[in-house]
Design a protein around this motif. Structure first.
Motif, PDB file in Angstrom:
ATOM      1  N   ARG A   1       0.818  -1.213   0.000  1.00  0.00           N
ATOM      2  CA  ARG A   1       0.000   0.000   0.000  1.00  0.00           C
ATOM      3  C   ARG A   1       0.854   1.266   0.000  1.00  0.00           C
ATOM      4  N   THR A   2       1.910   1.264   0.857  1.00  0.00           N
ATOM      5  CA  THR A   2       2.713   2.483   1.008  1.00  0.00           C
ATOM      6  C   THR A   2       4.067   2.409   0.313  1.00  0.00           C
ATOM      7  N   GLY A   3       4.540   1.190   0.035  1.00  0.00           N
ATOM      8  CA  GLY A   3       5.854   1.031  -0.580  1.00  0.00           C
ATOM      9  C   GLY A   3       6.981   1.074   0.427  1.00  0.00           C
ATOM     10  N   ASP A   4       6.671   1.224   1.717  1.00  0.00           N
ATOM     11  CA  ASP A   4       7.700   1.265   2.763  1.00  0.00           C
ATOM     12  C   ASP A   4       8.374  -0.091   2.898  1.00  0.00           C
ATOM     13  N   VAL A   5       9.670  -0.080   3.234  1.00  0.00           N
ATOM     14  CA  VAL A   5      10.426  -1.302   3.488  1.00  0.00           C
ATOM     15  C   VAL A   5      10.021  -1.836   4.857  1.00  0.00           C
ATOM     16  N   VAL A   6       9.752  -3.143   4.933  1.00  0.00           N
ATOM     17  CA  VAL A   6       9.304  -3.781   6.166  1.00  0.00           C
ATOM     18  C   VAL A   6      10.168  -5.008   6.413  1.00  0.00           C
ATOM     19  N   ALA A   7      10.591  -5.214   7.655  1.00  0.00           N
ATOM     20  CA  ALA A   7      11.347  -6.407   8.023  1.00  0.00           C
ATOM     21  C   ALA A   7      10.372  -7.554   8.255  1.00  0.00           C
ATOM     22  N   VAL A   8      10.588  -8.665   7.580  1.00  0.00           N
ATOM     23  CA  VAL A   8       9.759  -9.858   7.747  1.00  0.00           C
ATOM     24  C   VAL A   8      10.582 -10.877   8.515  1.00  0.00           C
ATOM     25  N   ASP A   9      10.090 -11.312   9.664  1.00  0.00           N
ATOM     26  CA  ASP A   9      10.814 -12.250  10.516  1.00  0.00           C
ATOM     27  C   ASP A   9      10.896 -13.642   9.891  1.00  0.00           C
ATOM     28  N   ALA A  10      11.876 -14.415  10.338  1.00  0.00           N
ATOM     29  CA  ALA A  10      11.973 -15.812   9.935  1.00  0.00           C
ATOM     30  C   ALA A  10      10.779 -16.557  10.518  1.00  0.00           C
ATOM     31  N   LYS A  11      10.317 -17.573   9.811  1.00  0.00           N
ATOM     32  CA  LYS A  11       9.148 -18.321  10.291  1.00  0.00           C
ATOM     33  C   LYS A  11       9.122 -19.704   9.669  1.00  0.00           C
ATOM     34  N   ARG A  12       8.267 -20.534  10.228  1.00  0.00           N
ATOM     35  CA  ARG A  12       8.007 -21.845   9.656  1.00  0.00           C
ATOM     36  C   ARG A  12       6.626 -21.816   9.044  1.00  0.00           C
ATOM     37  N   VAL A  13       6.487 -22.442   7.890  1.00  0.00           N
ATOM     38  CA  VAL A  13       5.198 -22.483   7.207  1.00  0.00           C
ATOM     39  C   VAL A  13       4.826 -23.940   6.940  1.00  0.00           C
ATOM     40  N   PRO A  14       3.527 -24.256   6.969  1.00  0.00           N
ATOM     41  CA  PRO A  14       3.108 -25.629   6.682  1.00  0.00           C
ATOM     42  C   PRO A  14       3.337 -25.966   5.214  1.00  0.00           C
ATOM     43  N   TYR A  15       3.631 -27.238   4.980  1.00  0.00           N
ATOM     44  CA  TYR A  15       3.897 -27.728   3.627  1.00  0.00           C
ATOM     45  C   TYR A  15       3.213 -29.080   3.481  1.00  0.00           C
ATOM     46  N   PHE A  16       2.592 -29.316   2.333  1.00  0.00           N
ATOM     47  CA  PHE A  16       1.934 -30.596   2.059  1.00  0.00           C
ATOM     48  C   PHE A  16       2.519 -31.185   0.788  1.00  0.00           C
ATOM     49  N   LYS A  17       2.927 -32.439   0.875  1.00  0.00           N
ATOM     50  CA  LYS A  17       3.424 -33.148  -0.300  1.00  0.00           C
ATOM     51  C   LYS A  17       2.463 -34.310  -0.563  1.00  0.00           C
ATOM     52  N   PRO A  18       1.759 -34.277  -1.690  1.00  0.00           N
ATOM     53  CA  PRO A  18       0.806 -35.355  -1.976  1.00  0.00           C
ATOM     54  C   PRO A  18       1.528 -36.682  -2.177  1.00  0.00           C
ATOM     55  N   GLY A  19       0.844 -37.758  -1.795  1.00  0.00           N
ATOM     56  CA  GLY A  19       1.399 -39.090  -1.944  1.00  0.00           C
ATOM     57  C   GLY A  19       1.283 -39.591  -3.380  1.00  0.00           C
ATOM     58  N   LYS A  20       1.986 -40.657  -3.652  1.00  0.00           N
ATOM     59  CA  LYS A  20       2.018 -41.241  -4.995  1.00  0.00           C
ATOM     60  C   LYS A  20       0.627 -41.649  -5.463  1.00  0.00           C
ATOM     61  N   GLU A  21      -0.145 -42.258  -4.568  1.00  0.00           N
ATOM     62  CA  GLU A  21      -1.492 -42.716  -4.923  1.00  0.00           C
ATOM     63  C   GLU A  21      -2.410 -41.529  -5.254  1.00  0.00           C
ATOM     64  N   MET A  22      -2.295 -40.446  -4.495  1.00  0.00           N
ATOM     65  CA  MET A  22      -3.117 -39.261  -4.775  1.00  0.00           C
ATOM     66  C   MET A  22      -2.750 -38.667  -6.131  1.00  0.00           C
ATOM     67  N   ARG A  23      -1.451 -38.538  -6.383  1.00  0.00           N
ATOM     68  CA  ARG A  23      -1.029 -37.984  -7.687  1.00  0.00           C
ATOM     69  C   ARG A  23      -1.525 -38.848  -8.833  1.00  0.00           C
ATOM     70  N   ALA A  24      -1.508 -40.164  -8.668  1.00  0.00           N
ATOM     71  CA  ALA A  24      -1.965 -41.076  -9.715  1.00  0.00           C
ATOM     72  C   ALA A  24      -3.473 -40.896  -9.974  1.00  0.00           C
ATOM     73  N   ARG A  25      -4.243 -40.726  -8.900  1.00  0.00           N
ATOM     74  CA  ARG A  25      -5.695 -40.559  -9.068  1.00  0.00           C
ATOM     75  C   ARG A  25      -6.051 -39.211  -9.665  1.00  0.00           C
ATOM     76  N   LEU A  26      -5.247 -38.199  -9.405  1.00  0.00           N
ATOM     77  CA  LEU A  26      -5.519 -36.878  -9.973  1.00  0.00           C
ATOM     78  C   LEU A  26      -5.126 -36.786 -11.433  1.00  0.00           C
ATOM     79  N   ASN A  27      -4.169 -37.573 -11.864  1.00  0.00           N
ATOM     80  CA  ASN A  27      -3.651 -37.500 -13.227  1.00  0.00           C
ATOM     81  C   ASN A  27      -4.001 -38.750 -14.022  1.00  0.00           C
ATOM     82  N   VAL A  28      -5.283 -39.061 -14.062  1.00  0.00           N
ATOM     83  CA  VAL A  28      -5.765 -40.258 -14.769  1.00  0.00           C
ATOM     84  C   VAL A  28      -5.689 -40.032 -16.265  1.00  0.00           C
TER      85      VAL A  28
END
Length: 92
Positions: free
Chosen positions: A65-92
Motif C-alpha cells: 500500500r505504502t511502498g515502505d520497506v518492512v522487516a519480515v521475521d523468519a518463520k516456519r510455514v506448513p507444507y503438504f506433499k501429496p502421496g504417490k497414490e493421490m497424484r496417480a488418481r488426480l492425473n488419470v
C-alpha cells in the motif's frame, strides 16, 4: 470442501454417530496434525500425503500500500506433499 461439509458428509456416511460426535472427531484429527507440526514433526497419511513444515528466512519486504520497506521475521510455514497414490488418481 469446507470443514462443515466434511462433517456433514461423514455424519451422513456414519448414521450411528451424531453430528456432534463427528465434529469432535474431525476437530481432534486436525488438532493432532497441528500439534505435531508445531513440534516440528511430520504427519504422513499413506496414500494421501505428508504434512511438514518448511523454514523461511528473515527478509526485507515492502508494504504494497505504502511502498515502505518492512522487516519480515523468519518463520516456519506448513507444507503438504501429496502421496504417490493421490497424484496417480488426480492425473488419470
Amino acid at each position: 470442501m469446507i470443514r462443515s461439509e466434511l462433517v456433514d458428509k461423514l455424519a451422513e456416511e456414519h448414521p450411528d454417530l451424531t453430528p456432534r460426535e463427528v465434529e469432535a472427531i474431525v476437530t481432534t484429527f486436525f488438532d493432532c496434525i497441528i500439534q505435531r507440526l508445531a513440534e516440528n514433526g511430520r504427519v504422513e497419511l499413506r496414500g494421501f500425503g505428508a504434512f511438514s513444515t518448511r523454514a523461511r528466512d528473515a527478509r526485507t519486504g515492502r508494504n504494497p500500500r505504502t511502498g515502505d520497506v518492512v522487516a519480515v521475521d523468519a518463520k516456519r510455514v506448513p507444507y503438504f506433499k501429496p502421496g504417490k497414490e493421490m497424484r496417480a488418481r488426480l492425473n488419470v
